[in-house]
Design a protein around this motif. Structure first.
Motif, PDB file in Angstrom:
ATOM      1  N   MET A  43       0.521  -1.194   0.148  1.00 49.77           N
ATOM      2  CA  MET A  43       0.143   0.025   0.119  1.00 49.77           C
ATOM      3  C   MET A  43       0.699   1.250   0.066  1.00 49.77           C
ATOM      4  O   MET A  43       0.308   2.436  -0.287  1.00 49.77           O
ATOM      5  CB  MET A  43      -0.924   0.052   1.412  1.00 49.77           C
ATOM      6  CG  MET A  43      -2.295  -1.461   0.919  1.00 49.77           C
ATOM      7  SD  MET A  43      -3.158  -0.345   2.089  1.00 49.77           S
ATOM      8  CE  MET A  43      -4.661  -2.134   1.802  1.00 49.77           C
ATOM      9  N   HIS A  44       2.463   0.919  -0.182  1.00 41.48           N
ATOM     10  CA  HIS A  44       3.309   2.207   0.068  1.00 41.48           C
ATOM     11  C   HIS A  44       3.508   2.430  -1.492  1.00 41.48           C
ATOM     12  O   HIS A  44       3.799   3.929  -1.476  1.00 41.48           O
ATOM     13  CB  HIS A  44       4.268   1.909   0.818  1.00 41.48           C
ATOM     14  CG  HIS A  44       4.903   0.942   0.703  1.00 41.48           C
ATOM     15  ND1 HIS A  44       4.278  -0.054   0.216  1.00 41.48           N
ATOM     16  CD2 HIS A  44       6.355   1.041   0.185  1.00 41.48           C
ATOM     17  CE1 HIS A  44       5.467  -1.097  -0.293  1.00 41.48           C
ATOM     18  NE2 HIS A  44       6.782  -0.505  -0.249  1.00 41.48           N
ATOM     19  N   GLY A  45       2.493   1.814  -2.588  1.00 43.27           N
ATOM     20  CA  GLY A  45       3.122   2.166  -4.069  1.00 43.27           C
ATOM     21  C   GLY A  45       4.568   2.829  -4.034  1.00 43.27           C
ATOM     22  O   GLY A  45       5.619   1.020  -3.653  1.00 43.27           O
ATOM     23  N   THR A  46       4.550   3.233  -4.988  1.00 46.04           N
ATOM     24  CA  THR A  46       6.405   3.175  -4.856  1.00 46.04           C
ATOM     25  C   THR A  46       7.420   3.996  -3.846  1.00 46.04           C
ATOM     26  O   THR A  46       8.752   4.251  -4.862  1.00 46.04           O
ATOM     27  CB  THR A  46       6.733   4.189  -6.146  1.00 46.04           C
ATOM     28  OG1 THR A  46       6.086   5.518  -5.911  1.00 46.04           O
ATOM     29  CG2 THR A  46       5.787   3.103  -7.679  1.00 46.04           C
ATOM     30  N   MET A  47       6.964   4.379  -2.850  1.00 46.14           N
ATOM     31  CA  MET A  47       7.914   4.685  -1.698  1.00 46.14           C
ATOM     32  C   MET A  47       8.078   3.729  -1.421  1.00 46.14           C
ATOM     33  O   MET A  47       8.587   3.405  -0.018  1.00 46.14           O
ATOM     34  CB  MET A  47       7.226   5.612  -0.901  1.00 46.14           C
ATOM     35  CG  MET A  47       6.449   6.638  -1.547  1.00 46.14           C
ATOM     36  SD  MET A  47       4.819   7.616  -0.197  1.00 46.14           S
ATOM     37  CE  MET A  47       4.110   6.377   0.643  1.00 46.14           C
ATOM     38  N   LYS A  48       9.670   3.321  -1.877  1.00 41.84           N
ATOM     39  CA  LYS A  48      10.447   2.476  -1.781  1.00 41.84           C
ATOM     40  C   LYS A  48      11.773   3.157  -0.708  1.00 41.84           C
ATOM     41  O   LYS A  48      11.544   2.013   0.829  1.00 41.84           O
ATOM     42  CB  LYS A  48      11.344   1.446  -2.486  1.00 41.84           C
ATOM     43  CG  LYS A  48      10.855   1.773  -4.226  1.00 41.84           C
ATOM     44  CD  LYS A  48      10.177  -0.272  -3.647  1.00 41.84           C
ATOM     45  CE  LYS A  48       9.290  -0.454  -5.044  1.00 41.84           C
ATOM     46  NZ  LYS A  48       8.744  -1.520  -4.606  1.00 41.84           N
ATOM     47  N   TRP A  49      11.664   3.790   0.089  1.00 43.53           N
ATOM     48  CA  TRP A  49      11.964   4.594   1.270  1.00 43.53           C
ATOM     49  C   TRP A  49      11.166   4.007   2.841  1.00 43.53           C
ATOM     50  O   TRP A  49      12.157   4.007   3.635  1.00 43.53           O
ATOM     51  CB  TRP A  49      12.430   5.982   1.184  1.00 43.53           C
ATOM     52  CG  TRP A  49      11.335   6.369   0.630  1.00 43.53           C
ATOM     53  CD1 TRP A  49      10.598   6.738  -0.481  1.00 43.53           C
ATOM     54  CD2 TRP A  49      10.178   7.232   1.959  1.00 43.53           C
ATOM     55  NE1 TRP A  49       9.710   7.748  -0.159  1.00 43.53           N
ATOM     56  CE2 TRP A  49       9.416   7.521   1.196  1.00 43.53           C
ATOM     57  CE3 TRP A  49      10.018   7.177   3.520  1.00 43.53           C
ATOM     58  CZ2 TRP A  49       7.916   8.579   1.650  1.00 43.53           C
ATOM     59  CZ3 TRP A  49       9.218   7.819   3.900  1.00 43.53           C
ATOM     60  CH2 TRP A  49       8.189   8.155   3.328  1.00 43.53           C
ATOM     61  N   MET A  50      10.489   3.923   2.298  1.00 46.02           N
ATOM     62  CA  MET A  50       9.289   3.502   4.109  1.00 46.02           C
ATOM     63  C   MET A  50       9.922   1.983   4.208  1.00 46.02           C
ATOM     64  O   MET A  50      10.134   1.323   5.247  1.00 46.02           O
ATOM     65  CB  MET A  50       7.904   3.471   3.521  1.00 46.02           C
ATOM     66  CG  MET A  50       7.693   4.655   3.687  1.00 46.02           C
ATOM     67  SD  MET A  50       5.680   5.383   3.860  1.00 46.02           S
ATOM     68  CE  MET A  50       5.963   5.244   5.418  1.00 46.02           C
ATOM     69  N   GLU A  51      10.656   1.059   3.042  1.00 51.33           N
ATOM     70  CA  GLU A  51      10.371  -0.396   3.410  1.00 51.33           C
ATOM     71  C   GLU A  51      11.766  -0.838   4.198  1.00 51.33           C
ATOM     72  O   GLU A  51      12.136  -1.389   4.444  1.00 51.33           O
ATOM     73  CB  GLU A  51      10.778  -1.497   1.663  1.00 51.33           C
ATOM     74  CG  GLU A  51       9.467  -1.347   1.435  1.00 51.33           C
ATOM     75  CD  GLU A  51       9.647  -1.783  -0.011  1.00 51.33           C
ATOM     76  OE1 GLU A  51      10.986  -2.398  -0.044  1.00 51.33           O
ATOM     77  OE2 GLU A  51       8.685  -2.010  -0.950  1.00 51.33           O
ATOM     78  N   ARG A  52      12.890   0.446   4.198  1.00 47.76           N
ATOM     79  CA  ARG A  52      13.769   0.930   4.809  1.00 47.76           C
ATOM     80  C   ARG A  52      14.193   0.683   6.166  1.00 47.76           C
ATOM     81  O   ARG A  52      13.257   1.705   6.530  1.00 47.76           O
ATOM     82  CB  ARG A  52      15.012   1.520   3.953  1.00 47.76           C
ATOM     83  CG  ARG A  52      15.514   1.491   2.213  1.00 47.76           C
ATOM     84  CD  ARG A  52      16.579   2.729   2.176  1.00 47.76           C
ATOM     85  NE  ARG A  52      16.035   3.318   2.374  1.00 47.76           N
ATOM     86  CZ  ARG A  52      16.089   4.690   1.150  1.00 47.76           C
ATOM     87  NH1 ARG A  52      15.272   3.686   0.444  1.00 47.76           N
ATOM     88  NH2 ARG A  52      16.171   5.577   1.200  1.00 47.76           N
ATOM     89  N   GLU A  53      14.978   0.429   6.599  1.00 49.30           N
ATOM     90  CA  GLU A  53      15.163  -0.240   7.919  1.00 49.30           C
ATOM     91  C   GLU A  53      13.749   0.114   9.572  1.00 49.30           C
ATOM     92  O   GLU A  53      13.499   0.675   9.904  1.00 49.30           O
ATOM     93  CB  GLU A  53      15.812   1.366   9.044  1.00 49.30           C
ATOM     94  CG  GLU A  53      16.947   1.863   8.582  1.00 49.30           C
ATOM     95  CD  GLU A  53      17.864   2.977   8.144  1.00 49.30           C
ATOM     96  OE1 GLU A  53      19.154   3.007   9.234  1.00 49.30           O
ATOM     97  OE2 GLU A  53      17.240   4.238   8.389  1.00 49.30           O
ATOM     98  N   PRO A  54      13.139  -1.086   8.830  1.00 49.91           N
ATOM     99  CA  PRO A  54      11.951  -1.452   9.394  1.00 49.91           C
ATOM    100  C   PRO A  54      12.282  -1.101  11.341  1.00 49.91           C
ATOM    101  O   PRO A  54      10.951  -0.618  11.735  1.00 49.91           O
ATOM    102  CB  PRO A  54      10.827  -2.424   9.473  1.00 49.91           C
ATOM    103  CG  PRO A  54      12.344  -2.974   8.845  1.00 49.91           C
ATOM    104  CD  PRO A  54      13.067  -2.523   7.787  1.00 49.91           C
ATOM    105  N   ALA A  55      13.148  -1.809  11.680  1.00 49.83           N
ATOM    106  CA  ALA A  55      13.417  -1.820  13.557  1.00 49.83           C
ATOM    107  C   ALA A  55      13.750  -0.220  14.053  1.00 49.83           C
ATOM    108  O   ALA A  55      13.291  -0.616  14.567  1.00 49.83           O
ATOM    109  CB  ALA A  55      14.751  -3.315  13.324  1.00 49.83           C
ATOM    110  N   VAL A  56      14.074  -0.206  12.423  1.00 53.78           N
ATOM    111  CA  VAL A  56      14.609   1.114  13.696  1.00 53.78           C
ATOM    112  C   VAL A  56      13.334   1.805  12.696  1.00 53.78           C
ATOM    113  O   VAL A  56      13.101   2.673  14.435  1.00 53.78           O
ATOM    114  CB  VAL A  56      15.613   2.004  12.453  1.00 53.78           C
ATOM    115  CG1 VAL A  56      15.427   3.533  12.782  1.00 53.78           C
ATOM    116  CG2 VAL A  56      16.780   1.475  12.432  1.00 53.78           C
TER     117      VAL A  56
END
Length: 347
Positions: A43-56
């Motif tokens: 659901m975040h579409g092309t905002m791939k930066w949201m996939e980085r560092e989920p633990a953070v």
């Protein structure tokens, strides 16, 4: 509240923050599962930066284990006019309220840094980090945990005092402040924001499918806007305020609380599409200097203006649209083809 915390609140108010609250550094971590599910469903579409560092993103200590407290802050940008008022004015474009003034990143970060310097001067042994929308920090859950509002059904923070109109920032600190009570959800049975969405971007309350959201499509999405959403975009050329504007809690928000940096620039309140369609890269940069709009670039912005022109029914815009059919950017050229066909077809 101890003396330092009391004085910190007063200093934050002096620096222009309309809301301030405190939470433990482990607050909001329960939202991490919801974030992972949202990302897993795409659901975040092309905002791939949201996939980085989920633990953070899961919480303050995920980024900085030494953090003891979170200071959540909000700066008001309450509009003094109805954001939906120009929906039927086809010759102008609508710019989201948040982007009509100066870039909030600069204004909020400047005030956060000033507050941080003040705090270090009062407590030299302390360490801290400041954030405003440019790091993997979940400001909205932290704002809810710190009691400055709650995350509404439109997924944005809602305040009893400021409605849906707060820019959020956060300070992580090694100091231990007395936490505020988390804010209770006050949405009740209301679904005004869900019903107002032109593109049905809410599959359920508290869940946003960014791929259908006009703000995402006009700001974050770089390619051609899917045709299924183009008519619904209307004359929105940067963002969308519909789900925020209809929130009943906004009746308590007063524009007098708005930070002066967010007073709307006259040329962005009702910009004329014909003039915007004529922008080259240099003209775009001049017009939007100091504005958050500048970050999407001329091509993406003109693409948005072409969609609005195609929806306008204003045949007088056709020469400007036709001139862009040969634009060097293929996304702009495709949008111009679509807009020209719409205008030629008539109402």
């Amino acid at each position: 509240m101890d003396d330092l915390q009391t004085r910190l609140v007063a200093e934050a108010r002096r620096l222009g923050f309309a809301a301030i609250g405190f939470a433990r550094a482990d607050a909001g971590e329960e939202r991490a599962d919801r974030l992972r599910q949202w990302l897993g469903e795409g659901m975040h579409g092309t905002m791939k930066w949201m996939e980085r560092e989920p633990a953070v993103r899961a919480g303050a200590r995920g980024m900085w284990p030494a953090a003891r407290s979170v200071i959540a802050l909000g700066m008001a940008y309450t509009p003094d006019r109805d954001p939906l008022a120009m929906a039927s004015e086809g010759e102008v474009g609508r710019v989201s309220v948040y982007a009509q003034g100066r870039d909030y990143h600069d204004t909020v970060k400047k005030a956060l840094k000033a507050l941080a310097r003040w705090l270090v001067a009062q407590a030299p042994e302390s360490e801290l980090k400041v954030f405003v929308d440019t790091a993997p920090v979940m400001e909205k859950p932290l704002g809810e945990a710190a009691g400055i509002g709650w995350q509404g059904k439109h997924t944005n923070l809602v305040s009893k005092t400021h409605g849906s109109w707060l820019f959020l920032g956060a300070i992580y600190s090694t100091l231990e402040f007395a936490p505020d009570e988390p804010h209770a959800d006050r949405c009740g049975s209301c679904r005004a924001c869900q019903d107002a969405c032109p593109t049905d971007a809410f599959p359920a309350p508290y869940r946003l499918d960014a791929r259908r959201c006009i703000s995402y499509l006009t700001i974050e999405h770089a390619g051609p806007i899917p045709e299924e959403f183009r008519a619904a975009i209307g004359n929105r050329i940067y963002g969308c305020d519909d789900c925020l504007a209809v929130c009943p809690w906004n009746k308590f928000a007063e524009s007098a609380a708005r930070h002066r940096a967010f007073l709307p620039r006259a040329e962005l309140v009702a910009p004329r599409l014909g003039e915007l369609l004529a922008l080259d890269d240099a003209g775009f940069r001049r017009l939007f200097s100091g504005s958050p709009i500048k970050r999407i670039g001329r091509n993406r912005f003109v693409r948005n203006c072409l969609i609005a022109a195609g929806n306008s029914g204003k045949v007088a815009l056709l020469p400007r649209v036709e001139a862009l059919r040969g634009d060097g950017d293929p996304v702009v050229a495709e949008a111009a083809d679509w807009a020209a066909a719409r205008l030629k077809a008539g109402p």
